[in-house]
Structure formats: structure tokens, C-alpha cells
Write a protein that holds these residues in place. Structure first.
Motif, PDB file in Angstrom:
ATOM      1  N   ASN A   1       0.808  -1.348   0.073  1.00 10.72           N
ATOM      2  CA  ASN A   1      -0.098   0.022   0.001  1.00 10.72           C
ATOM      3  C   ASN A   1       0.980   1.213   0.074  1.00 10.72           C
ATOM      4  OD1 ASN A   1      -1.937   1.677   0.247  1.00 10.72           O
ATOM      5  ND2 ASN A   1      -2.785   1.403   2.110  1.00 10.72           N
ATOM      6  N   ASN A   2       1.250   1.616  -1.304  1.00 13.31           N
ATOM      7  CA  ASN A   2       2.022   2.790  -1.396  1.00 13.31           C
ATOM      8  C   ASN A   2       0.973   3.870  -1.811  1.00 13.31           C
ATOM      9  OD1 ASN A   2       4.640   1.387  -0.792  1.00 13.31           O
ATOM     10  ND2 ASN A   2       4.539   0.609  -3.269  1.00 13.31           N
ATOM     11  N   TYR A   3       0.375   4.132  -0.550  1.00 11.82           N
ATOM     12  CA  TYR A   3      -0.776   5.414  -0.972  1.00 11.82           C
ATOM     13  C   TYR A   3      -0.587   6.492  -1.161  1.00 11.82           C
ATOM     14  CZ  TYR A   3      -0.626   6.413   4.101  1.00 11.82           C
ATOM     15  OH  TYR A   3      -0.419   6.869   5.206  1.00 11.82           O
ATOM     16  N   LEU A   4       0.536   6.933  -0.743  1.00 15.41           N
ATOM     17  CA  LEU A   4       0.770   8.387  -0.981  1.00 15.41           C
ATOM     18  C   LEU A   4       1.952   8.520  -2.245  1.00 15.41           C
ATOM     19  CD1 LEU A   4       1.568   9.252   2.678  1.00 15.41           C
ATOM     20  CD2 LEU A   4      -0.140   9.989   1.493  1.00 15.41           C
ATOM     21  N   ASP A   5       1.828   7.768  -3.212  1.00 11.52           N
ATOM     22  CA  ASP A   5       2.840   7.889  -4.342  1.00 11.52           C
ATOM     23  C   ASP A   5       2.410   9.000  -5.124  1.00 11.52           C
ATOM     24  OD1 ASP A   5       4.571   6.091  -3.423  1.00 11.52           O
ATOM     25  OD2 ASP A   5       4.262   4.527  -5.256  1.00 11.52           O
ATOM     26  N   HIS A   6       0.890   9.254  -5.171  1.00 14.29           N
ATOM     27  CA  HIS A   6       0.504  10.329  -5.808  1.00 14.29           C
ATOM     28  C   HIS A   6       0.449  11.523  -5.503  1.00 14.29           C
ATOM     29  CE1 HIS A   6      -2.760   9.710  -3.105  1.00 14.29           C
ATOM     30  NE2 HIS A   6      -3.631  10.574  -3.265  1.00 14.29           N
ATOM     31  N   VAL A   7       0.927  11.757  -4.025  1.00 18.72           N
ATOM     32  CA  VAL A   7       1.150  12.905  -3.328  1.00 18.72           C
ATOM     33  C   VAL A   7       2.506  13.178  -3.211  1.00 18.72           C
ATOM     34  CG1 VAL A   7       0.635  14.296  -1.137  1.00 18.72           C
ATOM     35  CG2 VAL A   7      -1.123  12.550  -1.946  1.00 18.72           C
ATOM     36  N   TYR A   8       3.355  12.399  -2.823  1.00 14.51           N
ATOM     37  CA  TYR A   8       4.907  12.613  -2.553  1.00 14.51           C
ATOM     38  C   TYR A   8       5.732  11.599  -3.545  1.00 14.51           C
ATOM     39  CZ  TYR A   8       2.945  14.407   1.653  1.00 14.51           C
ATOM     40  OH  TYR A   8       2.041  14.879   2.828  1.00 14.51           O
ATOM     41  N   THR A   9       6.983  12.282  -3.888  1.00 15.89           N
ATOM     42  CA  THR A   9       7.784  11.319  -4.589  1.00 15.89           C
ATOM     43  C   THR A   9       8.753  10.751  -3.630  1.00 15.89           C
ATOM     44  OG1 THR A   9       8.003  12.933  -6.360  1.00 15.89           O
ATOM     45  CG2 THR A   9       9.575  11.458  -6.204  1.00 15.89           C
ATOM     46  N   PRO A  10       8.474   9.151  -3.865  1.00 15.05           N
ATOM     47  CA  PRO A  10       9.387   8.452  -2.812  1.00 15.05           C
ATOM     48  C   PRO A  10      10.949   8.596  -2.976  1.00 15.05           C
ATOM     49  CG  PRO A  10       7.740   7.071  -4.249  1.00 15.05           C
ATOM     50  CD  PRO A  10       7.732   8.548  -4.969  1.00 15.05           C
ATOM     51  N   TRP A  11      11.635   8.658  -2.000  1.00 15.26           N
ATOM     52  CA  TRP A  11      13.162   8.684  -2.027  1.00 15.26           C
ATOM     53  C   TRP A  11      13.596   7.326  -2.655  1.00 15.26           C
ATOM     54  CZ3 TRP A  11      15.581  12.644  -0.345  1.00 15.26           C
ATOM     55  CH2 TRP A  11      15.023  13.477   0.978  1.00 15.26           C
ATOM     56  N   PRO A  12      14.913   7.638  -3.278  1.00 13.05           N
ATOM     57  CA  PRO A  12      15.318   6.548  -4.210  1.00 13.05           C
ATOM     58  C   PRO A  12      15.329   5.326  -3.249  1.00 13.05           C
ATOM     59  CG  PRO A  12      16.630   8.428  -4.536  1.00 13.05           C
ATOM     60  CD  PRO A  12      15.914   8.650  -3.356  1.00 13.05           C
ATOM     61  N   MET A  13      15.118   3.967  -3.910  1.00 14.46           N
ATOM     62  CA  MET A  13      15.057   2.744  -3.107  1.00 14.46           C
ATOM     63  C   MET A  13      16.134   2.379  -2.112  1.00 14.46           C
ATOM     64  SD  MET A  13      15.642  -0.413  -3.206  1.00 14.46           S
ATOM     65  CE  MET A  13      16.088  -0.984  -4.954  1.00 14.46           C
ATOM     66  N   LYS A  14      17.238   2.477  -2.696  1.00 19.60           N
ATOM     67  CA  LYS A  14      18.525   2.295  -1.969  1.00 19.60           C
ATOM     68  C   LYS A  14      18.588   3.127  -0.661  1.00 19.60           C
ATOM     69  CE  LYS A  14      21.146   0.191  -5.752  1.00 19.60           C
ATOM     70  NZ  LYS A  14      22.775   0.380  -6.627  1.00 19.60           N
ATOM     71  N   LYS A  15      18.248   4.338  -0.869  1.00 16.36           N
ATOM     72  CA  LYS A  15      18.456   5.301   0.157  1.00 16.36           C
ATOM     73  C   LYS A  15      17.206   4.850   1.428  1.00 16.36           C
ATOM     74  CE  LYS A  15      18.249  10.389   1.256  1.00 16.36           C
ATOM     75  NZ  LYS A  15      18.046  11.604   0.545  1.00 16.36           N
TER      76      LYS A  15
ATOM     77  N   VAL B   1       7.191   4.395   8.702  1.00 10.35           N
ATOM     78  CA  VAL B   1       7.493   4.011   7.158  1.00 10.35           C
ATOM     79  C   VAL B   1       7.189   4.898   6.331  1.00 10.35           C
ATOM     80  CG1 VAL B   1       7.138   1.672   7.840  1.00 10.35           C
ATOM     81  CG2 VAL B   1       5.155   2.819   6.892  1.00 10.35           C
ATOM     82  N   THR B   2       6.099   5.974   6.415  1.00 12.83           N
ATOM     83  CA  THR B   2       5.995   6.919   5.544  1.00 12.83           C
ATOM     84  C   THR B   2       6.887   7.893   5.636  1.00 12.83           C
ATOM     85  OG1 THR B   2       4.582   8.221   7.128  1.00 12.83           O
ATOM     86  CG2 THR B   2       3.461   6.722   5.474  1.00 12.83           C
ATOM     87  N   ASP B   3       7.734   8.281   6.598  1.00 14.17           N
ATOM     88  CA  ASP B   3       8.801   9.074   6.807  1.00 14.17           C
ATOM     89  C   ASP B   3       9.921   8.466   6.067  1.00 14.17           C
ATOM     90  OD1 ASP B   3      10.249  11.285   7.556  1.00 14.17           O
ATOM     91  OD2 ASP B   3      10.801  10.677   9.343  1.00 14.17           O
ATOM     92  N   LEU B   4      10.234   7.255   6.256  1.00 13.18           N
ATOM     93  CA  LEU B   4      11.402   6.662   5.565  1.00 13.18           C
ATOM     94  C   LEU B   4      10.957   6.498   4.028  1.00 13.18           C
ATOM     95  CD1 LEU B   4      11.991   3.156   7.301  1.00 13.18           C
ATOM     96  CD2 LEU B   4      13.420   4.932   7.178  1.00 13.18           C
ATOM     97  N   ARG B   5       9.764   6.389   3.482  1.00 15.12           N
ATOM     98  CA  ARG B   5       9.569   6.232   2.125  1.00 15.12           C
ATOM     99  C   ARG B   5       9.664   7.672   1.362  1.00 15.12           C
ATOM    100  NH1 ARG B   5       8.340   2.741  -1.805  1.00 15.12           N
ATOM    101  NH2 ARG B   5       6.800   3.646  -3.688  1.00 15.12           N
ATOM    102  N   TYR B   6       8.898   8.603   2.130  1.00 17.03           N
ATOM    103  CA  TYR B   6       8.626   9.968   1.536  1.00 17.03           C
ATOM    104  C   TYR B   6       9.324  11.162   2.019  1.00 17.03           C
ATOM    105  CZ  TYR B   6       4.826   6.992  -0.149  1.00 17.03           C
ATOM    106  OH  TYR B   6       4.007   5.991  -0.660  1.00 17.03           O
TER     107      TYR B   6
END
Length: 284
Positions: A192-206, A232-237
Motif C-alpha cells: 500500500n504505497n498510498y501516498l505515491d500520488h502525493v509525494y515522490t518516494p526517495w530512491p529505493m537504496k536510500k 514507514v511513510t517518513d522512510l519512504r517519502y
């Protein structure tokens, strides 16, 4: 055993058995018997560890127990079922066999769909997670959240006392790296990457590198303002919103807390504190 209104099973039918948070599956072979894959430890639970399961032929009433079941040939519109004789003979040949059991890639639904259609398919999970994905784990009255690292592991913030309960008190949580199946236990989950339409995720490796850097650290865990989802949302976005509540409470608001079979109520007084009536036998 309870069955909702619907057709009686016929040989070759798939049987979906509803259990808490997931479904168990079996192939009906006739005369009241089914063939199914029993997970390690002979417990048909979605949280069983990877290991050796066993294919069994048992009475449907014994497999269903106190749960509900229904006939659910849910892939008939996608795949042509194999001839019934072929399904049943293949299943009977497998009875007594031990096979690797994996919740993610080889569970009981995979077995019966392969017997019926020649295709191993499972709806237990909406999609296979990829490194960097957010995992929402459905629990009674709440969701627990984790970040998928890869190879079956997740990074998550475990609440105080290692209990992911919506009413857990403010305290020190611990960032952990654990197998997804151990965190999920008997629950279901979804990507559930439900905020992908709101925020740009950080690079996966980061994302993963930062998550691993935090593993083992203790941090404050106020349920209302810094919970497992915020983590987790802080980590991803790089942002930490949460869906756990529809709105932030204000002093004087009434808070409804959902438990398994009932709700309790509290009065919010500010700074993550509430006043409530504790039932007999509970500490105040």
C-alpha cells in the motif's frame, strides 16, 4: 461447520474457508472429503513459517471446523479447468506428500488452483512486495505498517512491549528488521504505497539504507502522533502522515477505541492523554 446459502460442492470444486484475516482453501473430491495442503505444524494458518507442509485428504467438516465455507471457483473465467478425473487423480497421488510451504509463494491456495487449472495462483496478497514498498498489515481494529527490504524481510517500528495494539501507551518503541511472515503472523497484508500520488518516494537504496541504519534504535511511540505508519511513510517519502485516524483530536473530543468485540470511550485532554473509565480488573 457453517456454509452460507449457495451451491453444494461437487467433485473438482474449490472450497474457500473463511478464517480470521485470511482464507484457507481445499479441493472437494466427493463423499464429504477434500484434499488440501496443511501448513507446517498441521495448523492451517496464514502466518505459518516457511517449512514442510503436508497434503492431506480429510473430511470437509473437520477442515472447516467452526468457520464458514463456500464454493469459489474464482478463476473459471480466466483458465479452463482440467478434466475432473485429472484433478482428482493428481490430488490423490499427492496425498501424504510433504512439500515446501511458503506463505508468499507456495500456500494452500496455490496447491488447489494448480490442481484445478494447472496454474498456481493466490489471492492471499494483492501483489508481491518489492524493496521499498510499504506493507499494511490488517489487525483487529487497526493496521500495522512495515517497509519491505527484500528477501522476505521488513523494517518496522515495534510499539512498546512489542504489541502492535491501537491502544498501546506512549513509550519507547524499537525499530526492528524481521521476516515479514513473523510480523504478519495470522493476519493478512497488502502492498500500500498510498501516498505515491502525493509525494515522490526517495530512491529505493536510500530508503532501505536509512531504515537499516535505524534498526535497533529506540524512539518515542505516541500512538496519536508518531506511530508505526508515521515511521514507514517518513522512510519512504520524507513525510510522516498517518491514516490511523480521520482527524487529529482536540481537547474535549470523545475518542472511540475499537477492540475485538466491543468499543471503549475516552475523553481527550491534550498532549496524547485521555481520561477514561477502566473496567474491573484493569489498572487505572
Amino acid at each position: 461447520m457453517e456454509a452460507p446459502p449457495g451451491p453444494e460442492p461437487k467433485p473438482g470444486d474449490l472450497i474457500e474457508i473463511s478464517r480470521l484475516g485470511y482464507s484457507h482453501w481445499a479441493l472437494y473430491v466427493g463423499d464429504g472429503y477434500v484434499i488440501h495442503l496443511a501448513p507446517p505444524g498441521e495448523n492451517s494458518e496464514s502466518g505459518a513459517h516457511t517449512g514442510l507442509g503436508m497434503v492431506k485428504r480429510e473430511l470437509l467438516v473437520d477442515v472447516v471446523g467452526q468457520c464458514f465455507y463456500k464454493v469459489n471457483n474464482h478463476l473459471d473465467h480466466l483458465y479452463k479447468p482440467r478434466p475432473i478425473k485429472d484433478m482428482l487423480s493428481s490430488g490423490i497421488e499427492m496425498v501424504g506428500m510433504e512439500m515446501e510451504y511458503s506463505v508468499l509463494s507456495r500456500n494452500y491456495e496455490h496447491l488447489v488452483t494448480e490442481l484445478k487449472y494447472g496454474k498456481a495462483h493466490s489471492r492471499q496478497f494483492r501483489e508481491e512486495p518489492k524493496p521499498g514498498d510499504l506493507i499494511e498489515i490488517s489487525r483487529i481494529g487497526s493496521s500495522h505498517w512495515a517497509l519491505y527490504e527484500g528477501d522476505g524481510y521488513v523494517i518496522h517500528l515495534a510499539p512498546p512491549e512489542e504489541k502492535s495494539e491501537p491502544g498501546a501507551p506512549t513509550g519507547l518503541g524499537v525499530v526492528k528488521r524481521e521476516l515479514l511472515v513473523d510480523v504478519v503472523e495470522n493476519c493478512s497484508y497488502k502492498v500500500n504505497n498510498y501516498l505515491d500520488h502525493v509525494y515522490t518516494p526517495w530512491p529505493m537504496k536510500k530508503i532501505i539504507a536509512f531504515g537499516n541504519w535505524l534498526v535497533g534504535r529506540k524512539m518515542e511511540y505516541p500512538v496519536l502522533s508518531r506511530n508505526c505508519e508515521h515511521f514507514v511513510t517518513d522512510l519512504r517519502y520524507g513525510n510522516f502522515p498517518s491514516q490511523q485516524r480521520e482527524e487529529e483530536p482536540r481537547p474535549g473530543d470523545m475518542i472511540e477505541i475499537s477492540h475485538q468485540f466491543y468499543c471503549t470511550w475516552a475523553l481527550y485532554v491534550g498532549e496524547d492523554d485521555v481520561i477514561h473509565l477502566a473496567p474491573p480488573g484493569k489498572a487505572c
